[in-house]
Design a protein around this motif. Structure first.
Motif, PDB file in Angstrom:
ATOM      1  N   UNK A  70       0.811  -1.218   0.000  1.00 49.21           N
ATOM      2  CA  UNK A  70       0.000   0.000   0.000  1.00 49.21           C
ATOM      3  C   UNK A  70       0.839   1.259   0.000  1.00 49.21           C
ATOM      4  N   UNK A  71       1.989   1.217   0.675  1.00 52.63           N
ATOM      5  CA  UNK A  71       2.867   2.392   0.721  1.00 52.63           C
ATOM      6  C   UNK A  71       3.501   2.659  -0.637  1.00 52.63           C
ATOM      7  N   UNK A  72       3.872   1.598  -1.354  1.00 51.82           N
ATOM      8  CA  UNK A  72       4.436   1.771  -2.701  1.00 51.82           C
ATOM      9  C   UNK A  72       3.396   2.376  -3.640  1.00 51.82           C
ATOM     10  N   UNK A  73       2.181   1.842  -3.605  1.00 53.76           N
ATOM     11  CA  UNK A  73       1.101   2.402  -4.423  1.00 53.76           C
ATOM     12  C   UNK A  73       0.795   3.836  -3.995  1.00 53.76           C
ATOM     13  N   UNK A  74       0.815   4.055  -2.677  1.00 51.87           N
ATOM     14  CA  UNK A  74       0.536   5.388  -2.161  1.00 51.87           C
ATOM     15  C   UNK A  74       1.576   6.407  -2.570  1.00 51.87           C
ATOM     16  N   UNK A  75       2.839   5.995  -2.648  1.00 49.57           N
ATOM     17  CA  UNK A  75       3.886   6.930  -3.072  1.00 49.57           C
ATOM     18  C   UNK A  75       3.700   7.337  -4.529  1.00 49.57           C
ATOM     19  N   UNK A  76       3.384   6.367  -5.398  1.00 49.76           N
ATOM     20  CA  UNK A  76       3.150   6.686  -6.812  1.00 49.76           C
ATOM     21  C   UNK A  76       1.933   7.597  -6.952  1.00 49.76           C
ATOM     22  N   UNK A  77       0.912   7.320  -6.152  1.00 51.15           N
ATOM     23  CA  UNK A  77      -0.280   8.165  -6.151  1.00 51.15           C
ATOM     24  C   UNK A  77       0.058   9.569  -5.664  1.00 51.15           C
ATOM     25  N   UNK A  78       0.869   9.645  -4.625  1.00 51.49           N
ATOM     26  CA  UNK A  78       1.304  10.933  -4.070  1.00 51.49           C
ATOM     27  C   UNK A  78       2.088  11.750  -5.106  1.00 51.49           C
ATOM     28  N   UNK A  79       3.032  11.111  -5.784  1.00 52.92           N
ATOM     29  CA  UNK A  79       3.855  11.827  -6.769  1.00 52.92           C
ATOM     30  C   UNK A  79       3.006  12.311  -7.944  1.00 52.92           C
ATOM     31  N   UNK A  80       2.129  11.445  -8.460  1.00 51.72           N
ATOM     32  CA  UNK A  80       1.292  11.834  -9.592  1.00 51.72           C
ATOM     33  C   UNK A  80       0.309  12.933  -9.230  1.00 51.72           C
ATOM     34  N   UNK A  81      -0.350  12.793  -8.070  1.00 49.87           N
ATOM     35  CA  UNK A  81      -1.346  13.787  -7.654  1.00 49.87           C
ATOM     36  C   UNK A  81      -0.705  15.125  -7.313  1.00 49.87           C
ATOM     37  N   UNK A  82       0.488  15.100  -6.732  1.00 47.88           N
ATOM     38  CA  UNK A  82       1.172  16.347  -6.372  1.00 47.88           C
ATOM     39  C   UNK A  82       1.557  17.131  -7.618  1.00 47.88           C
ATOM     40  N   UNK A  83       2.173  16.462  -8.587  1.00 51.01           N
ATOM     41  CA  UNK A  83       2.554  17.133  -9.829  1.00 51.01           C
ATOM     42  C   UNK A  83       1.320  17.654 -10.565  1.00 51.01           C
ATOM     43  N   UNK A  84       0.259  16.854 -10.543  1.00 53.44           N
ATOM     44  CA  UNK A  84      -0.972  17.274 -11.215  1.00 53.44           C
ATOM     45  C   UNK A  84      -1.554  18.528 -10.577  1.00 53.44           C
ATOM     46  N   UNK A  85      -1.566  18.572  -9.250  1.00 51.59           N
ATOM     47  CA  UNK A  85      -2.140  19.718  -8.561  1.00 51.59           C
ATOM     48  C   UNK A  85      -1.302  20.977  -8.767  1.00 51.59           C
ATOM     49  N   UNK A  86       0.029  20.837  -8.763  1.00 54.42           N
ATOM     50  CA  UNK A  86       0.888  21.990  -9.059  1.00 54.42           C
ATOM     51  C   UNK A  86       0.649  22.481 -10.485  1.00 54.42           C
TER      52      UNK A  86
END
Length: 306
Positions: A70-86
């Motif tokens: 879950x943490x690995x999936x969460x990190x990829x989700x975090x990176x994608x969502x952060x770049x998208x929001x910026x």
């Protein structure tokens, strides 16, 4: 089947409308703070579903712990969502949705590295979609806007996220895995946000409605809708229905944010849409992951392919 299609269409609408919510608060709250709160809300939303829905046992023995997966999936989700929001601070909601949808055609290409076969229609779809993405991002001056660059990079993390989910959903029950990945994504976002741009009470108050929309509806209900809908609808049809999020984002962006596309960007949208549809169509021919650049006829449906 009809009800499942309606659920998937509603999911696509929710996801498309979330781009509008994200765009509206891009200047009033930090991207990390926004994503941190909304993904934690999403995790809380699906928590009761872990006990409500009894899913089938996993197909394979876990290769690691649920926390690590879950943490690995969460990190990829975090990176994608952060770049998208910026990126949403520098581009339109519709354009962001279309560029984000590139993951649909890039996943089959990346799958070659993990033993999946690549359909010929998927390869054609990738080429058409990339031409569309070029028209959508290339400006009159010889450069690509910073928001478009961030969106294109974020797409790579979405691809990695999908490939990881493809593996771990066969090893863990879906709702516990989703809960851990949403919690991980939210915590990653809030921790980094405290170091870069600490969240304030005023920011949360000003963005409370978009936060609730993005957390409860997009993350919590959206994920549940996808899960329930795909239980009855074939994967190809489900992908095409859910890709409607980019259409909803463009329409809502025009209606509520008065956003528009230039003629060049419109051509890019059309080509990108055609590429996404092509990538989902069946094909009797595929490229083998073992023998590169060799077209082979698909004899059996038991082989893993996109």
């Amino acid at each position: 089947m009809f009800l499942s299609r309606c659920i998937l269409l509603l999911t696509a609408f929710i996801w498309g409308s979330t781009f509008i919510a994200q765009r509206m608060i891009a200047d009033s709250i930090s991207p990390l703070g926004y994503n941190g709160i909304r993904f934690l809300l999403g995790a809380i939303t699906i928590l009761p579903l872990i006990y409500k829905f009894k899913s089938k046992p996993p197909q394979h023995k876990p290769s690691c712990s649920l926390l690590l997966a879950g943490s690995l999936c969460g990190f990829m989700l975090f990176a994608g969502a952060t770049l998208q929001q910026y990126a949403l601070a520098f581009t339109t909601a519709g354009k962001a949705a279309f560029l984000t949808s590139l993951y649909i055609v890039l996943v089959p290409i990346a799958g070659l590295l993990f033993g999946h076969r690549l359909k010929l229609t998927s390869l054609c779809g990738v080429m058409v979609a990339l031409i569309g993405a070029t028209l959508l991002t290339w400006q009159s001056d010889p450069y690509i806007a910073i928001g478009d660059v961030e969106l294109l990079i974020s797409t790579l993390f979405w691809v990695a996220h999908i490939l990881l989910l493809n593996k771990f959903t066969q090893e863990f029950k879906p709702f516990p895995l989703a809960f851990v990945q949403f919690m991980s994504c939210g915590l990653f976002s809030l921790l980094l946000g405290e170091l870069i741009n600490p969240l304030t009470y005023e920011q949360i108050l000003n963005a409370c409605i978009p936060i609730l929309w993005g957390g409860v509806l997009s993350v919590g209900i959206g994920f549940t809708g996808q899960l329930l809908g795909q239980q009855q609808v074939p994967p190809t049809e489900a992908s095409l229905i859910m890709s409607g999020e980019m259409v909803f984002a463009t329409i809502l962006g025009y209606l509520y944010l008065h956003e528009s596309l230039s003629m060049q960007e419109l051509y890019g949208v059309i080509l990108l849409s055609i590429g996404i549809i092509l990538a989902q169509l069946p094909s009797p021919y595929s490229i083998s992951p073992l023998v590169h650049k060799k077209l082979t006829h698909t004899v059996t449906n038991n082989q893993s392919e996109y």
